[in-house]
Design an enzyme around this catalytic site. Structure first.
Site, PDB file in Angstrom:
ATOM      1  CB  SER A 187      -1.151   0.011   1.333  1.00  0.00           C
ATOM      2  OG  SER A 187      -0.145  -0.151   2.371  1.00  0.00           O
ATOM      3  CB  CYS A 195       5.291 -10.029  12.772  1.00  0.00           C
ATOM      4  SG  CYS A 195       4.262  -8.359  12.025  1.00  0.00           S
TER       5      CYS A 195
HETATM    6  N1  SAH Z   1       7.892  -8.285   3.608  1.00  0.00           N
HETATM    7  C1  SAH Z   1       8.696  -7.189   3.806  1.00  0.00           C
HETATM    8  C2  SAH Z   1       7.978  -6.423   5.039  1.00  0.00           C
HETATM    9  C3  SAH Z   1       6.495  -6.412   5.309  1.00  0.00           C
HETATM   10  S1  SAH Z   1       6.006  -4.935   6.343  1.00  0.00           S
HETATM   11  C4  SAH Z   1       9.919  -7.380   3.793  1.00  0.00           C
HETATM   12  O1  SAH Z   1      10.608  -8.595   3.965  1.00  0.00           O
HETATM   13  O2  SAH Z   1      10.822  -6.462   4.015  1.00  0.00           O
HETATM   14  C5  SAH Z   1       4.463  -4.853   6.163  1.00  0.00           C
HETATM   15  C6  SAH Z   1       4.086  -3.960   4.661  1.00  0.00           C
HETATM   16  O3  SAH Z   1       2.813  -4.220   4.443  1.00  0.00           O
HETATM   17  C7  SAH Z   1       4.614  -2.576   4.875  1.00  0.00           C
HETATM   18  O4  SAH Z   1       5.347  -2.340   3.686  1.00  0.00           O
HETATM   19  C8  SAH Z   1       3.113  -1.801   4.597  1.00  0.00           C
HETATM   20  O5  SAH Z   1       3.286  -0.912   3.864  1.00  0.00           O
HETATM   21  C9  SAH Z   1       2.202  -2.814   3.919  1.00  0.00           C
HETATM   22  N2  SAH Z   1       0.798  -3.076   4.142  1.00  0.00           N
HETATM   23  C10 SAH Z   1       0.234  -2.634   5.490  1.00  0.00           C
HETATM   24  N3  SAH Z   1      -1.289  -2.936   5.027  1.00  0.00           N
HETATM   25  C11 SAH Z   1      -1.476  -3.083   3.794  1.00  0.00           C
HETATM   26  C12 SAH Z   1      -2.309  -3.468   2.927  1.00  0.00           C
HETATM   27  N4  SAH Z   1      -3.485  -3.776   3.561  1.00  0.00           N
HETATM   28  N5  SAH Z   1      -2.227  -3.861   1.694  1.00  0.00           N
HETATM   29  C13 SAH Z   1      -0.996  -3.741   1.172  1.00  0.00           C
HETATM   30  N6  SAH Z   1       0.115  -3.457   2.031  1.00  0.00           N
HETATM   31  C14 SAH Z   1      -0.123  -3.181   3.291  1.00  0.00           C
END
Ligand code: SAH
Length: 396
Positions: free
Chosen positions: A250, A340
């Site tokens: 997002s 997490c």
């Molecule tokens: N997999 C990543 C870490 C993910 S952290 C890595 O290995 O670095 C979670 C992510 O989800 C964040 O970047 C946040 O911007 C995104 N996010 C949160 N809610 C969301 C949604 N409803 N749809 C899409 N992305 C989302």
């Protein structure tokens, strides 16, 4: 030293060296005890039990530091604890393929409220409690002495500080701010990390080992990296021979960084990879309707449960995305799904994924169980430190 007296029969968790002392267990706090200062914890019968720092504003009123009556909480104590944490990362420090990892994992390293991550020559520090906040100058000095970083960035801009009566703060504690994103190496993969503006302390270091494990299923695969942030799993997947990766997040800034990270590792961000700004819940629904297919799907959402009251809603959200993801996999496809949320146990998480498979009318086999990396240790007397769990499932 001011004394905290426990209620009768409430010393068990202290004797078990659990670092948290909740308000409900406390009978009396000496009036002259200052919040943030060191206090002595006594049983109801007046026996010395432990020593820690106090904050009346928090539900966790004392964070315990030592159970050894002779151990003074002075500069030598803090230096020894930092050195112990560094010693636990000696193998990582010696690894020429990795220079980004967690140096200090708070309670689990005997340093409640303190998180320190290393990104190449830089350190990023989070002070989550009043006791640690007050020690910032000392801890900064010790980290400079023991690690000689180019700079120390503070990223205490987190909501949990609210519970301690602290406002979010961010800035430089030592040295000048890095000119832009800092380039780091993780198991030979290059990443740009925005230390001052990125999420968390800049990168999700806890997924390091899991990125490699998941990549092993990605050869020739069409991969969906949902909740991609800066593309960690995508870079590993393409390095392992994935045919194509879609990063879905997002956050536009996260995807822009993901694109730069792909290019940095020699991949064509417009060819083998695609970045899509969107809500995973919505996009997966749309794709299900359009019969989209991916061979491998990574689901690494942010923390859904921040309190016990949110666990049920979080469970529904996890089930929702896992169900949708399974419906986008062909028979034999692989789902790497994570949570997490510390409040969602590994057991509950598995039940949620099971529920999703039933509703999807699919057989899902657990082929790997994943957890946080070794630089995020779990102290046995503090099981709350275990928060990241993942299941790699083959879905038929
Ligand atoms: N997999 C990543 C870490 C993910 S952290 C890595 O290995 O670095 C979670 C992510 O989800 C964040 O970047 C946040 O911007 C995104 N996010 C949160 N809610 C969301 C949604 N409803 N749809 C899409 N992305 C989302």
């Amino acid at each position: 030293m001011p004394i905290i007296a426990l209620k009768p029969g409430r010393e068990k968790s202290v004797r078990n060296r659990h670092p948290w002392l909740f308000s409900g267990a406390i009978q009396h706090i000496d009036r002259d005890a200052a919040d943030g200062a060191i206090v002595e914890v006594h049983s109801a019968a007046g026996q010395w039990l432990a020593r820690g720092y106090l904050n009346r504003r928090s539900q966790i009123q004392v964070r315990l530091l030592t159970w050894d009556a002779d151990q003074a909480i002075d500069e030598a104590f803090w230096r020894a604890r930092v050195q112990r944490a560094l010693a636990g990362r000696a193998a990582l420090a010696a690894d020429p393929q990795t220079n980004a990892y967690r140096l200090i994992h708070a309670e689990s390293d005997g340093l409640p409220g303190l998180v320190v991550d290393r990104y190449g020559d830089w350190l990023v520090m989070q002070c989550l409690t009043l006791g640690i906040d007050q020690l910032k100058p000392l801890l900064t000095r010790l980290l400079v002495e023991l690690c000689q970083p180019a700079g120390i960035v503070e990223r205490s801009d987190v909501e949990v500080r609210d519970k301690e009566g602290l406002r979010p703060v961010a800035g430089m504690l030592h040295g000048a701010a890095p000119a832009g994103p800092v380039e780091v190496l993780e198991q030979g993969h290059k990443f740009l990390v925005d230390l001052t503006g990125g999420q968390k302390t800049g990168f999700y270091l806890d997924q390091r080992a899991n990125r490699r494990r998941v990549a092993a299923y990605c050869q020739n695969a069409r991969v969906l990296n949902a909740f991609s942030y800066s593309g960690g799993f995508a870079v590993y997947a393409l390095t392992a021979g994935a045919q194509q990766v879609v990063n879905l997040d997002s956050s536009l800034e996260a995807l822009e960084l993901a694109e730069r990270n792909l290019a940095l590792n020699g991949f064509d961000p417009d060819g083998q990879a695609e970045g899509l700004v969107g809500d995973v819940f919505q996009v997966l629904r749309d794709w299900r309707a359009a019969s989209q297919r991916f061979d491998v799907i990574v689901l690494d959402p942010p923390k859904f449960a921040h309190s016990q009251q949110q666990v049920e809603r979080a469970a529904r959200a996890y089930k929702d995305i896992n169900l949708l993801a399974m419906q986008l996999l062909p028979p034999g496809g692989v789902l790497a799904t994570f949570s997490c949320s510390g409040l969602v146990s590994a057991d509950l998480f598995q039940k949620i994924v099971f529920g999703a498979s039933v509703d999807a009318h699919r057989d899902a086999q657990v082929i790997e169980r994943l957890s946080q990396g070794p630089d995020h240790p779990v102290l046995l007397n503090f099981p709350e430190g275990e928060y990241l769990k993942g299941l790699v499932c083959r879905v038929w």
